[in-house]
Design a protein around this motif. Sequence first.
Motif, PDB file in Angstrom:
ATOM      1  N   LEU A   1       6.797  14.141  -9.363  1.00 19.66           N
ATOM      2  CA  LEU A   1       5.520  13.440  -9.382  1.00 19.66           C
ATOM      3  C   LEU A   1       5.797  12.035  -9.881  1.00 19.66           C
ATOM      4  O   LEU A   1       6.403  11.849 -10.949  1.00 19.66           O
ATOM      5  CB  LEU A   1       4.522  14.145 -10.296  1.00 19.66           C
ATOM      6  CG  LEU A   1       3.136  13.518 -10.399  1.00 19.66           C
ATOM      7  CD1 LEU A   1       2.427  13.564  -9.039  1.00 19.66           C
ATOM      8  CD2 LEU A   1       2.299  14.228 -11.450  1.00 19.66           C
ATOM      9  N   PHE A   2       5.367  11.042  -9.100  1.00 18.27           N
ATOM     10  CA  PHE A   2       5.646   9.638  -9.392  1.00 18.27           C
ATOM     11  C   PHE A   2       4.327   8.882  -9.504  1.00 18.27           C
ATOM     12  O   PHE A   2       3.435   9.039  -8.664  1.00 18.27           O
ATOM     13  CB  PHE A   2       6.482   9.052  -8.248  1.00 18.27           C
ATOM     14  CG  PHE A   2       6.871   7.616  -8.430  1.00 18.27           C
ATOM     15  CD1 PHE A   2       7.892   7.251  -9.290  1.00 18.27           C
ATOM     16  CD2 PHE A   2       6.225   6.621  -7.711  1.00 18.27           C
ATOM     17  CE1 PHE A   2       8.259   5.916  -9.439  1.00 18.27           C
ATOM     18  CE2 PHE A   2       6.587   5.288  -7.851  1.00 18.27           C
ATOM     19  CZ  PHE A   2       7.607   4.943  -8.719  1.00 18.27           C
ATOM     20  N   ARG A   3       4.195   8.072 -10.558  1.00 21.71           N
ATOM     21  CA  ARG A   3       3.026   7.201 -10.718  1.00 21.71           C
ATOM     22  C   ARG A   3       3.487   5.770 -10.524  1.00 21.71           C
ATOM     23  O   ARG A   3       4.294   5.249 -11.300  1.00 21.71           O
ATOM     24  CB  ARG A   3       2.391   7.364 -12.091  1.00 21.71           C
ATOM     25  CG  ARG A   3       1.126   6.482 -12.240  1.00 21.71           C
ATOM     26  CD  ARG A   3       0.483   6.602 -13.596  1.00 21.71           C
ATOM     27  NE  ARG A   3       1.437   6.164 -14.615  1.00 21.71           N
ATOM     28  CZ  ARG A   3       1.612   6.750 -15.796  1.00 21.71           C
ATOM     29  NH1 ARG A   3       0.921   7.809 -16.132  1.00 21.71           N
ATOM     30  NH2 ARG A   3       2.490   6.281 -16.658  1.00 21.71           N
ATOM     31  N   ALA A   4       2.981   5.136  -9.466  1.00 20.94           N
ATOM     32  CA  ALA A   4       3.385   3.771  -9.133  1.00 20.94           C
ATOM     33  C   ALA A   4       2.458   2.761  -9.779  1.00 20.94           C
ATOM     34  O   ALA A   4       1.286   3.046 -10.034  1.00 20.94           O
ATOM     35  CB  ALA A   4       3.379   3.578  -7.628  1.00 20.94           C
ATOM     36  N   ASP A   5       2.998   1.573 -10.021  1.00 18.21           N
ATOM     37  CA  ASP A   5       2.168   0.472 -10.509  1.00 18.21           C
ATOM     38  C   ASP A   5       1.132   0.097  -9.460  1.00 18.21           C
ATOM     39  O   ASP A   5      -0.006  -0.210  -9.780  1.00 18.21           O
ATOM     40  CB  ASP A   5       3.033  -0.734 -10.874  1.00 18.21           C
ATOM     41  CG  ASP A   5       4.007  -0.410 -12.018  1.00 18.21           C
ATOM     42  OD1 ASP A   5       3.725   0.523 -12.815  1.00 18.21           O
ATOM     43  OD2 ASP A   5       5.038  -1.088 -12.105  1.00 18.21           O
ATOM     44  N   SER A   6       1.529   0.127  -8.191  1.00 15.93           N
ATOM     45  CA  SER A   6       0.610  -0.093  -7.067  1.00 15.93           C
ATOM     46  C   SER A   6       1.238   0.518  -5.817  1.00 15.93           C
ATOM     47  O   SER A   6       2.455   0.627  -5.713  1.00 15.93           O
ATOM     48  CB  SER A   6       0.348  -1.587  -6.851  1.00 15.93           C
ATOM     49  OG  SER A   6       1.540  -2.233  -6.454  1.00 15.93           O
ATOM     50  N   LEU A   7       0.385   0.925  -4.878  1.00 17.98           N
ATOM     51  CA  LEU A   7       0.865   1.575  -3.649  1.00 17.98           C
ATOM     52  C   LEU A   7       0.078   1.062  -2.443  1.00 17.98           C
ATOM     53  O   LEU A   7      -0.716   1.791  -1.869  1.00 17.98           O
ATOM     54  CB  LEU A   7       0.710   3.100  -3.745  1.00 17.98           C
ATOM     55  CG  LEU A   7       1.701   3.838  -4.600  1.00 17.98           C
ATOM     56  CD1 LEU A   7       1.301   5.298  -4.756  1.00 17.98           C
ATOM     57  CD2 LEU A   7       3.099   3.743  -4.015  1.00 17.98           C
ATOM     58  N   PHE A   8       0.305  -0.150  -2.042  1.00 16.20           N
ATOM     59  CA  PHE A   8      -0.393  -0.687  -0.878  1.00 16.20           C
ATOM     60  C   PHE A   8       0.339  -0.290   0.388  1.00 16.20           C
ATOM     61  O   PHE A   8       1.562  -0.393   0.480  1.00 16.20           O
ATOM     62  CB  PHE A   8      -0.500  -2.217  -0.972  1.00 16.20           C
ATOM     63  CG  PHE A   8      -1.325  -2.673  -2.139  1.00 16.20           C
ATOM     64  CD1 PHE A   8      -2.698  -2.462  -2.152  1.00 16.20           C
ATOM     65  CD2 PHE A   8      -0.730  -3.284  -3.224  1.00 16.20           C
ATOM     66  CE1 PHE A   8      -3.457  -2.862  -3.240  1.00 16.20           C
ATOM     67  CE2 PHE A   8      -1.484  -3.693  -4.309  1.00 16.20           C
ATOM     68  CZ  PHE A   8      -2.860  -3.484  -4.317  1.00 16.20           C
ATOM     69  N   GLY A   9      -0.407   0.187   1.394  1.00 15.40           N
ATOM     70  CA  GLY A   9       0.165   0.516   2.694  1.00 15.40           C
ATOM     71  C   GLY A   9       1.010   1.773   2.734  1.00 15.40           C
ATOM     72  O   GLY A   9       1.798   1.960   3.641  1.00 15.40           O
ATOM     73  N   VAL A  10       0.850   2.661   1.746  1.00 13.22           N
ATOM     74  CA  VAL A  10       1.631   3.888   1.681  1.00 13.22           C
ATOM     75  C   VAL A  10       0.706   5.063   1.986  1.00 13.22           C
ATOM     76  O   VAL A  10      -0.399   5.142   1.473  1.00 13.22           O
ATOM     77  CB  VAL A  10       2.261   4.041   0.278  1.00 13.22           C
ATOM     78  CG1 VAL A  10       2.964   5.364   0.134  1.00 13.22           C
ATOM     79  CG2 VAL A  10       3.212   2.881   0.007  1.00 13.22           C
ATOM     80  N   GLU A  11       1.188   5.983   2.841  1.00 17.14           N
ATOM     81  CA  GLU A  11       0.373   7.132   3.233  1.00 17.14           C
ATOM     82  C   GLU A  11       1.152   8.432   3.094  1.00 17.14           C
ATOM     83  O   GLU A  11       2.385   8.434   3.098  1.00 17.14           O
ATOM     84  CB  GLU A  11      -0.071   6.968   4.693  1.00 17.14           C
ATOM     85  CG  GLU A  11      -0.917   5.739   4.932  1.00 17.14           C
ATOM     86  CD  GLU A  11      -1.289   5.584   6.396  1.00 17.14           C
ATOM     87  OE1 GLU A  11      -1.165   6.556   7.157  1.00 17.14           O
ATOM     88  OE2 GLU A  11      -1.706   4.483   6.765  1.00 17.14           O
ATOM     89  N   ASP A  12       0.416   9.544   3.005  1.00 13.15           N
ATOM     90  CA  ASP A  12       1.043  10.870   2.995  1.00 13.15           C
ATOM     91  C   ASP A  12       1.930  11.030   4.219  1.00 13.15           C
ATOM     92  O   ASP A  12       1.656  10.466   5.275  1.00 13.15           O
ATOM     93  CB  ASP A  12      -0.020  11.968   3.053  1.00 13.15           C
ATOM     94  CG  ASP A  12      -0.829  12.090   1.789  1.00 13.15           C
ATOM     95  OD1 ASP A  12      -1.663  12.992   1.742  1.00 13.15           O
ATOM     96  OD2 ASP A  12      -0.634  11.306   0.846  1.00 13.15           O
TER      97      ASP A  12
END
Length: 125
Positions: A40-51
């Motif tokens: 499980l990863f918590r990103a600072d931001s995730l723009f343009g990322v999908e399952d």
Amino acid sequence: MPSSERRRFPRFPFHSQGALSVAGGVHQGMILDVSLKGALFRADSLFGVEDGQMCCLDIFQAGQSGFCSATALMAYRRENLVGLEFVDLSDGARQLLKQVIEMNLAVDTLLERDLPAMLGTPGTN
């Protein structure tokens, strides 16, 4: 069925910095938990990322890259949290993660138990 019920390998807390490389971008963040099959990863931001996207997770040790890396499938994403399923984990990376898990468990035989076996569900070993 929720992903937590489908999970075959228990996850354990593993608070370490890391980076998720996906779709041409690198997202810095924190690994919150890990198993031999995912993280499980918590990103600072995730723009343009999908399952469903393939990615590479780099796990840092003491803030430095190089601890271990894994190719993973983004199994789910909720806001800045990403559930990753490892699809390619080198023997060296597997050994490092196994050591981390063993330190949490203190019992080697528990590493690869699945939930039905732990609960004593009929028809399991």
